[in-house]
Write an enzyme that holds these catalytic residues in place. Structure first.
Site, short mmCIF file in Angstrom:
data_model
loop_
_atom_site.label_atom_id
_atom_site.label_comp_id
_atom_site.label_asym_id
_atom_site.label_seq_id
_atom_site.Cartn_x
_atom_site.Cartn_y
_atom_site.Cartn_z
N LYS A 100 -6.38 -2.65 -11.12
CA LYS A 100 -6.69 -3.98 -11.65
C LYS A 100 -7.79 -3.91 -12.74
O LYS A 100 -8.26 -2.84 -13.07
CB LYS A 100 -7.11 -4.91 -10.50
CG LYS A 100 -6.03 -5.04 -9.41
CD LYS A 100 -4.82 -5.76 -9.95
CE LYS A 100 -3.64 -5.96 -9.01
NZ LYS A 100 -3.62 -5.52 -7.67
C1 LIG Z 1 0.45 -10.38 -6.93
C2 LIG Z 1 -0.35 -9.63 -5.91
N1 LIG Z 1 -0.81 -10.33 -4.84
C3 LIG Z 1 -1.55 -9.71 -3.90
C4 LIG Z 1 -1.86 -8.38 -3.97
C5 LIG Z 1 -2.65 -7.74 -2.86
O1 LIG Z 1 -3.87 -7.25 -3.31
P1 LIG Z 1 -4.57 -6.02 -2.56
O2 LIG Z 1 -3.84 -4.77 -2.94
O3 LIG Z 1 -5.97 -6.04 -3.12
O4 LIG Z 1 -4.55 -6.30 -1.11
C6 LIG Z 1 -1.41 -7.63 -5.04
C7 LIG Z 1 -1.73 -6.20 -5.12
O5 LIG Z 1 -1.47 -5.50 -6.00
C8 LIG Z 1 -0.63 -8.27 -6.04
O6 LIG Z 1 -0.15 -7.59 -7.08
#
Ligand SMILES: Cc1ncc(COP(=O)(O)O)c(C=O)c1O
Length: 409
Positions: free
Chosen positions: A202
């Site tokens: 990210k």
């Molecule tokens: C659209 C979206 N929502 C939620 C998440 C979940 O985030 P995390 O990996 O920090 O748990 C991601 C992870 O890449 C994502 O791309």
């Protein structure tokens, strides 16, 4: 219009030389000496978790996006869970979201025992289509969860309009969209709650990590409690007040982010604007190269947004190509270009098929997009040479599979 030469380079997958000697990943973090020093300082301090760095990171994050509150979580997924809880989702409720997302977006609805209801995407931005959302609203709907796909904000005015009309809560999944703007406002300041992720691919990273921003003080308080066992105060507050007493007022989790990684987050935030600038430059280079290239459709950008470019997903114009997405994907990988696919539509995952009976065909636009999507490498430390390699490889591969040239292979 760019014309493809009749003589095409031999693909690496067919025994030719790859465009690069080493794999260029589709995304990766940048961590510098200042980041490392900030983490080391915390390791030498008294607070490893839930100390001063947590609040500092949250305050700076809230100031950046323009929200009244920011509450950190141990991941974007935990942050989504916190937001779903805070929205009051419970068994019997429904929440509407997009099928073209990472499974975590829909899973947070299931964590609360509620039912995910998908609404198909718009064919241009691949964000949730507000007209489809309206059609899916029932008396059981409690929340709408749009996703800012690839970093392009969803049609927030329309989604918020539907939500206000039907008294629903909007949880914007902005895990791709830190720094994106919608009609001049930063994402994070618009929806009832907005969720971010600090996963290494990210815009800023804390290894794992997430954040919920909101302008609603009651939501912020519930989010803080939920991420810390449902307890009404944290250890540092009790220590400074000289008290031992605390109360558990709701069933929460331990979803806290440590001081160690919040120090990293604070340092990373300082580089966010330059990271965004670089991502926008890379997107502009890709746009210029692919705009008229036969066989490929670059991402669509609406005039009212400034995207954050977490991903650069192109769609293949399969009618003009003699190969499917899988073949083109493998050919690009053989050129050492680390392409990826975002996303397998959530309803097509075995868990969702088994539990809800999806068979495919329910969300034709998301499914058609999925068959054509390839994400090209996009991260802020990519050099111009890296970008040039991607462009070279895409041109090379498409030239080989372009229908008119296919006979030359
Ligand atoms: C659209 C979206 N929502 C939620 C998440 C979940 O985030 P995390 O990996 O920090 O748990 C991601 C992870 O890449 C994502 O791309």
């Amino acid at each position: 219009m760019t014309t493809i030469p009749a003589s095409v380079e031999m693909l690496a997958i067919d025994g030719g030389s790859p465009v690069r000697d080493t794999l260029l990943p589709y995304g990766r973090q940048s961590v510098d000496e200042a980041d490392i020093q900030a983490v080391v300082e915390v390791l030498r301090s008294n607070w490893l978790t839930t100390g001063p760095k947590v609040g500092e990171f949250e305050d700076e994050f809230a100031a950046y996006v323009g929200s009244a509150h920011a509450v950190s979580f141990s991941s974007g997924t935990a942050a989504l869970h916190g937001a779903a809880f805070t929205a009051g989702l419970k068994p019997g409720d429904e929440a509407i979201t997009t099928p073209l997302t990472f499974a975590a977006t829909a899973n947070c609805i299931l964590y609360q025992g509620a039912t995910p209801v998908f609404a198909d995407v718009s064919s241009d931005t691949l964000n949730i289509d507000p007209a489809q959302v309206e059609k899916k609203i029932t008396p059981r709907t409690r929340a709408i969860i749009p996703v800012d796909y690839a970093g392009h904000p969803a049609d927030l005015d329309s989604v918020m309009g539907s939500a206000r009309k039907h008294d629903l809560i909007v949880i914007e999944d902005a895990c791709h969209a830190l720094g994106a703007e919608y009609k001049g406002s930063r994402v994070g300041s618009i929806a009832d709650m907005t969720v971010f992720s600090f996963h290494p691919v990210k815009h800023v990273t804390t290894g794992e990590g997430g954040m919920v921003t909101t302008n609603n003080p009651e939501f912020a308080e519930t989010l803080r409690r939920f991420r810390s066992h449902g307890i009404s105060s944290d250890a540092r507050q009790r220590q400074s007040a000289g008290q031992w007493h605390y109360e558990m007022v709701l069933l929460g989790f331990n979803y806290r982010l440590t001081d160690i990684v919040c120090a990293l987050g604070i340092e990373q935030l300082k580089k966010l604007e330059s990271n965004l600038t670089r991502r926008r430059q890379i997107a502009a280079m890709y746009d210029a190269a692919f705009h008229h290239l036969p066989g490929i459709v670059p991402p669509v950008v609406k005039s009212e947004v400034n995207p954050a470019w977490h991903l650069y997903p192109v769609r293949l114009d399969l009618e003009k190509l003699s190969a499917h997405r899988g073949q083109i994907f493998r050919a690009l990988r053989a050129e050492n270009i680390g392409v990826n696919v975002h996303y397998i539509p959530v309803h097509l995952h075995p868990y969702y098929r088994d539990r809800f009976g999806y068979r495919g065909g329910e969300f034709p636009l998301a499914e058609a997009a999925y068959a054509r999507l390839i994400s090209l490498p996009m991260f802020h430390s990519m050099s111009d040479n890296d970008v040039g390699d991607v462009i070279h490889a895409v041109r090379k591969v498409l030239a080989n599979y372009y229908q008119e040239n296919a006979g030359n292979r």
